[in-house]
Design a protein around this motif. Sequence first.
Motif, PDB file in Angstrom:
ATOM      1  N   PHE B 253       0.821  -1.201   0.000  1.00  0.00           N
ATOM      2  CA  PHE B 253       0.000   0.000   0.000  1.00  0.00           C
ATOM      3  C   PHE B 253       0.861   1.260   0.000  1.00  0.00           C
ATOM      4  O   PHE B 253       0.547   2.243  -0.666  1.00  0.00           O
ATOM      5  CB  PHE B 253      -0.917  -0.022   1.226  1.00  0.00           C
ATOM      6  N   VAL B 256       1.950   1.769  -3.481  1.00  0.00           N
ATOM      7  CA  VAL B 256       0.852   2.218  -4.326  1.00  0.00           C
ATOM      8  C   VAL B 256       0.513   3.678  -4.039  1.00  0.00           C
ATOM      9  O   VAL B 256       0.220   4.460  -4.938  1.00  0.00           O
ATOM     10  CB  VAL B 256      -0.378   1.311  -4.072  1.00  0.00           C
ATOM     11  N   ASP B 257       0.596   4.019  -2.754  1.00  0.00           N
ATOM     12  CA  ASP B 257       0.246   5.379  -2.349  1.00  0.00           C
ATOM     13  C   ASP B 257       1.146   6.406  -3.028  1.00  0.00           C
ATOM     14  O   ASP B 257       0.700   7.491  -3.393  1.00  0.00           O
ATOM     15  CB  ASP B 257       0.379   5.478  -0.827  1.00  0.00           C
ATOM     16  N   ALA B 260      -0.058   7.199  -7.125  1.00  0.00           N
ATOM     17  CA  ALA B 260      -1.134   8.027  -7.653  1.00  0.00           C
ATOM     18  C   ALA B 260      -1.149   9.429  -7.073  1.00  0.00           C
ATOM     19  O   ALA B 260      -1.645  10.352  -7.699  1.00  0.00           O
ATOM     20  CB  ALA B 260      -2.472   7.362  -7.375  1.00  0.00           C
TER      21      ALA B 260
END
Lengths: 294, 626
Positions: B253, B256-257, B260
Amino acid sequence: MQGKIADFGIPDIFQLVSSQAKSGSLAISGKDRVTIFIFADGKIVDVQPDRREPGSLLGTMLRDGGLLTDSELKRFLDAQGGAGKKIGELLVEKGKISPEVLARYLTLQIKECLFDVLTLTEGEYRFEGFAVRPSSWGGEPLRPDVLLMEGMQFLDEYARYREKFPPGAFRVSRRQGEKVDPHALTEVERLVWKALEFSDDPDRVFRKACLTGFEGIKGLAALRERGLVELSTMEGERDDPALRLRKELARQGRFDSILAGLWAGAAAAAAVWLYGSLLSPDAAETFTEWVRFF
Amino acid sequence: MRAPAVLSLLFLMASAPSTGLAEEAFPGYPESVRTQALRVVAAAAPDRTEALAVEVRSLRKLMFDYGILSMNAVPDLVFERAAKEGWKQKASVPLREMAKVAPLSVPLWAWLVREDASRFEPDRFLDDLSGLGGALRMYGPAPLGYAAWVLLFASAAACWFSAWASIALLLRARPALTADLSRIFRSLPRPEVPAAILVLALFVVPVLAGVGIGVCAVFWIALSAGYLRRGELVIATTAILLLAGVFLCGGFFHSVDQLAGDTRKGGWLGGEGYFPQRWPDVSTDSGNPFSGPRWEGMLRFTRARAEMQGGNPGAAERAWSGLIRDGIEVAGAYNNRGVTRARLGNADDALSDFEAAVERTPAGGPAHWNAYQLYLEGFRLEEARRIQATAWASIRDLSFLGYQGEEMTHGELVSSPMPVGDVWKNLFTMRAGWLREAGKSPFHSLFFRPLPGGWVPAFLAVGWFWTAAWKLLSRKIWLHSTCRSCGTRTMVVGTRESSDICNSCRAQIGGGVRGGEERVRRVQNITLHRRYVHACSVLFPGAGALWAGKDLQAMIYGIFLCLPLGALSVSMRAGSASLALISDMQTLVAAGALACVALLWAIGAWWGWRSFDLLQLRHNVAGEGS
């Protein structure tokens, strides 16, 4: 027939009633207690101990002997009030104890009461004659002369045996690791030895073995001489095993309640902690990150 | 002198524009597009459908002119208006109209799907579901958002499960653990008192110290392991494995954070729905996990799209040419350069680009439609007829974008969006970094404090090995065992399963054969044990079933209980975070999850209570002490 014990001794009264094969009740009062013996044709068929002496009551004896619990005793006493029956009769009817066991304990009760009144030096007696029919659930009628012989022995020897043990309350238990040959013991010794499994309180041991205090202390002294038992003193404790058990259970219950309260507090703390970790606004900052992707 | 100076300063401060006022609703788009988008937002109302449709048509025309596929901010603003003005319940008609200008808005489609389901409109439901699928395929942040939601949901549920399992197992082991600890204090008059306090402290001190769930759960499991049955050890092992998964999810996570950023506020990945304003420097930052040719290609593609949508065709053409030269997403780049050249009036070059794109995508795609349009404009009917079927099939595939071939009669050209497949590909090439990143993730500070990030994997491994070792050791040394039925504690060695029902209960003698003190004590023990298990059942549902020997069923129940709890964690605050569409749906999810939790809690409490009572009934101790 009535008079003072100082004028006409207890053994004489019993022998008189027995020899004349009288039926009726003999009330003996002394030391603020009244004990009533019921005679049928000169033999003792029942006894009514003074209620201020609970140790001599049949229900208490059976409870101390492990045949009833406190709650059962209370329940049967309540039922007795409604049924108008004696507690022994009720217990046999309900199948709680057998008629044989009841008979043994009734005999024990009579003996205990007789030995007790034999110690009186002052007081009064009163005999009232009436027809008595022995109950079907009671034991065999007891001959007073036989009991009196045991009683005399008790008066003569009890103090001698008692002084072999510590004064006041004491505890007794089997010596650890001792092997016993049952055939080497007398009947009374065997009963006491077996009952020592049940409790370390001598009175409860004697009740369990269905022995009078005198018989029990004799048996215990014999076992002690054989080196099979060991003693411990109970300094400062009133020697009431039932009370002690009740106190201990109450203390355990209180401790359990306090512990339950503490654990409830811990559960509340854990709930707050879980809220902080997984549901609070601080945790939500992590969990709502995904919203940003849309 | 001082007073005029202060007054001047106050005047200057008051005249300075605030950041709130300066915030632009549609930054980056051409002026005409921005103006028309605002007119659409203003026209949205439940009872003004005709006026809204007119404004939407105008905006769509402008979007075709600038190669804009979707303006996701439009439905966001309309919904915010509806929420503020109190017509949120009637917002489905205007929002359905918004699907024509924001076809890549995943929250919009999801909201419409929910509306269709709640109003039971199966036809619309299927159409909207198709729209949702299309948006998921073509809007980059959508897969990321859903992946992040699923991972966060799974992580939260796993944490709930670990907490539930570790507490339930500790409560299961507590009586025997207390009895064993009292052996340490046997020189004291009442050794059970300090032992009970010590066990309580072992539970409550980490909680009060604010230690993370992961650390606490492993600690409690390690304490309990020696007293557990095999089935309960499976629960313990599952909890530790799930915590390891949570730690890794944190790394994923965290990675991924970084990808974007803030999509709705100009993050580059949201370029097909929101105009990108900030650009990461992926090529030069070697520490960035998104460096590399694939990320660089995606970034350059998005920059070129931004030039197109921003009304800079010259810059856009140069950017597309650069991509074609470097061999990056060549088909899409050719198509988009063709659209740009067509807008510049260079139809021949545009057609060449479309033909080049068609050669690279023979199965179909926007380039087929665009080439078909230019053939028709140039009266090259033979070529038009040759690709007509593919062109129409291609436009039908894009129906969720609101494109209807019959209506596109003015030479409308369709752009190629940023390829979403690359987002997935890039995500799954980052596996090596997850473990490294996990130590820096918010999950680490939330669930594994106060351990340093690098220690967590070792801690979990040690916790598991200790659990296994403690269990094996309990087979060799004498420890207490608690009868599950009556609570009697006895010293045993070896397997727990053969001794966790005492001989008295196996013999079904109730309160005991012998009366007196022994019976009174046993009855009291049964009473206290029953109260304890009942309290455990209510506070920690399913815990009573562990006492009844239903280990695996309890684990399955725990999983079912923790799933809605996880959904509640992820959705509860998201619902109140803003007035956006996604928040509105999360409110529903949170309410549903809460209802499920309440229901499952009640069922679990009843089930645990009932299972234990049946166990006592089976062993003839059910009525004792009651």
